[in-house]
Design an enzyme around this catalytic site. Structure first.
Site, short mmCIF file in Angstrom:
data_model
loop_
_atom_site.label_atom_id
_atom_site.label_comp_id
_atom_site.label_asym_id
_atom_site.label_seq_id
_atom_site.Cartn_x
_atom_site.Cartn_y
_atom_site.Cartn_z
N GLY A 11 0.84 -1.21 0.00
CA GLY A 11 0.00 0.00 0.00
C GLY A 11 0.87 1.25 0.00
N GLY A 102 5.32 -1.70 4.06
CA GLY A 102 4.70 -2.12 5.33
C GLY A 102 4.98 -3.58 5.66
CB THR A 125 2.39 0.78 6.54
OG1 THR A 125 0.98 0.56 6.70
CG2 THR A 125 3.05 0.49 7.87
CG ASP A 127 -2.30 -0.24 7.58
OD1 ASP A 127 -3.13 0.63 7.23
OD2 ASP A 127 -2.04 -1.23 6.89
N GLY A 185 -12.46 14.18 18.63
CA GLY A 185 -13.51 14.34 19.64
C GLY A 185 -14.71 13.44 19.39
CG HIS A 253 -8.01 3.24 -1.41
ND1 HIS A 253 -9.09 2.39 -1.29
CD2 HIS A 253 -6.91 2.46 -1.49
CE1 HIS A 253 -8.65 1.15 -1.31
NE2 HIS A 253 -7.34 1.16 -1.43
#
Ligand code: ADP
Length: 322
Positions: A11, A102, A125, A127, A185, A253
């Protein structure tokens, strides 16, 4: 080391270009020739690589994505595929390889390293699931994009007394969801690391409604057992309990395509330069990451097949701040 190659895999993440630029320019300063491989491991197998000079990486630091292209390559998961890659590396007389990517990509780089090739990984990455780096290239930008979306959805949510289930990326790791929930929030957050009862979420939403809130935000990690779509299906049957009208927004994405933030550009520049230093001192089979405020290396062996744990105190904090 005379010639090295660099590729981006898996990715894409905002900041990958800054990492390629840093590898190229610091490598050239060491007197090496630098080759850019197209489309990740696919290009490696096909021998699709060209030499880059300093100007070839001009004007890319501010661009998201990766100008070398990235790909997912099933063939590289096989030993035969990796042998082909080794053949093209040898054919081009490449002495070392930098893999920017990643979890999956670093598993690939480890498997290539085990076949005897000098490889160094760079932690990249959105993530943030990689062991061996407190934060990875692309996370900061992705987080800020998620935040902008949350802020906007709050505005429209307030006009219509709506609750939004906002799904963010992150694969099996709840980091992006958790951090965007705190910073945005949100009323509550759903992550893969913590079992979530949809009834509990319904209760949190109905309480927010009763307290007179004009909108409510639930940030949901894509990897959670109850992702946004499944939660929405559940809530459809319990609409009267929630109070708010419910809408789902899956960011997908969009989070990956942003202009890299200052933090991501700086992190990528430091990790890219760090990877070249590793190759220079003969430290191979490691991931270059950011640990305790410094560029540090971790053996790839300790990185692969793992998902970084998140700090669950932050989960409690996110739920306390509703
Ligand atoms: P990311 O690096 O973003 O986690 P993926 O998990 O899709 O992305 O992995 C990117 C690529 O890395 C795969 O398409 C494949 O080419 C390579 N890869 C993943 N797992 C392995 C493996 N076990 N062995 C060799 N290569 C792998």
């Amino acid at each position: 080391m005379k010639q090295i190659a660099v590729l981006t895999s898996g990715g894409d993440a905002p900041g990958m270009n800054a990492a390629i630029r840093a590898v190229t320019r610091t490598g050239i300063q060491k007197g090496w020739n630098i080759f850019g491989v197209r489309d990740g491991y696919q290009g490696l197998i096909e021998g699709n690589m060209t030499e880059m000079d300093s100007r070839d990486v001009s004007g890319i630091i501010q661009r998201g994505g990766t100008f070398l292209g990235s790909a997912r390559c099933e063939e590289f998961k096989t030993e035969a595929g990796r042998r082909e890659a080794l053949r093209s590396l040898n054919e081009n007389e490449i002495d070392g390889l930098v893999v920017i990517g990643g979890n999956g990509s670093q598993t690939g780089s480890f498997n290539l390293f085990k076949m005897g090739f000098p490889v160094v990984g760079v932690a990249s990455t959105i993530d943030n699931d990689l062991v061996g780096s407190d934060i990875t290239i692309g996370v900061d930008t992705a987080l800020n994009i998620a935040l902008e979306a949350i802020d906007r959805l709050k505005v429209t949510g307030s006009s219509h007394q709506r609750a939004f289930l906002i799904e963010v990326m992150g694969r099996n790791c709840g980091y992006l969801a958790l951090m965007s929930a705190i910073a945005g929030g949100a009323e509550t957050v759903v992550i893969p690391e913590v079992e979530t009862d949809p009834d509990e979420i319904a209760h949190i939403l109905s309480q927010a409604y009763e307290r007179g809130k004009s909108h409510a935000i639930v940030v949901v990690a894509e990897g959670a057992k109850y992702n946004a779509t499944k939660l929405a299906e559940f809530f459809e049957k319990h609409q009267e309990r929630i109070g708010f009208a419910l809408r789902v927004s899956i960011l997908g994405h969009i989070q990956r395509g942003g202009t890299p933030s200052a933090s991501d550009r700086i992190l990528a520049s430091r990790l890219g330069a760090g990877a070249v230093d590793c190759l220079d001192r003969g430290e191979f089979g490691v991931l270059v990451g950011w640990v305790n405020g410094k560029v540090q290396t971790t053996p790839l062996e300790e990185v692969v097949d793992k998902t970084k744990q998140i700090d669950l105190e932050l989960f409690d904090l996110a739920r306390k701040l509703d």
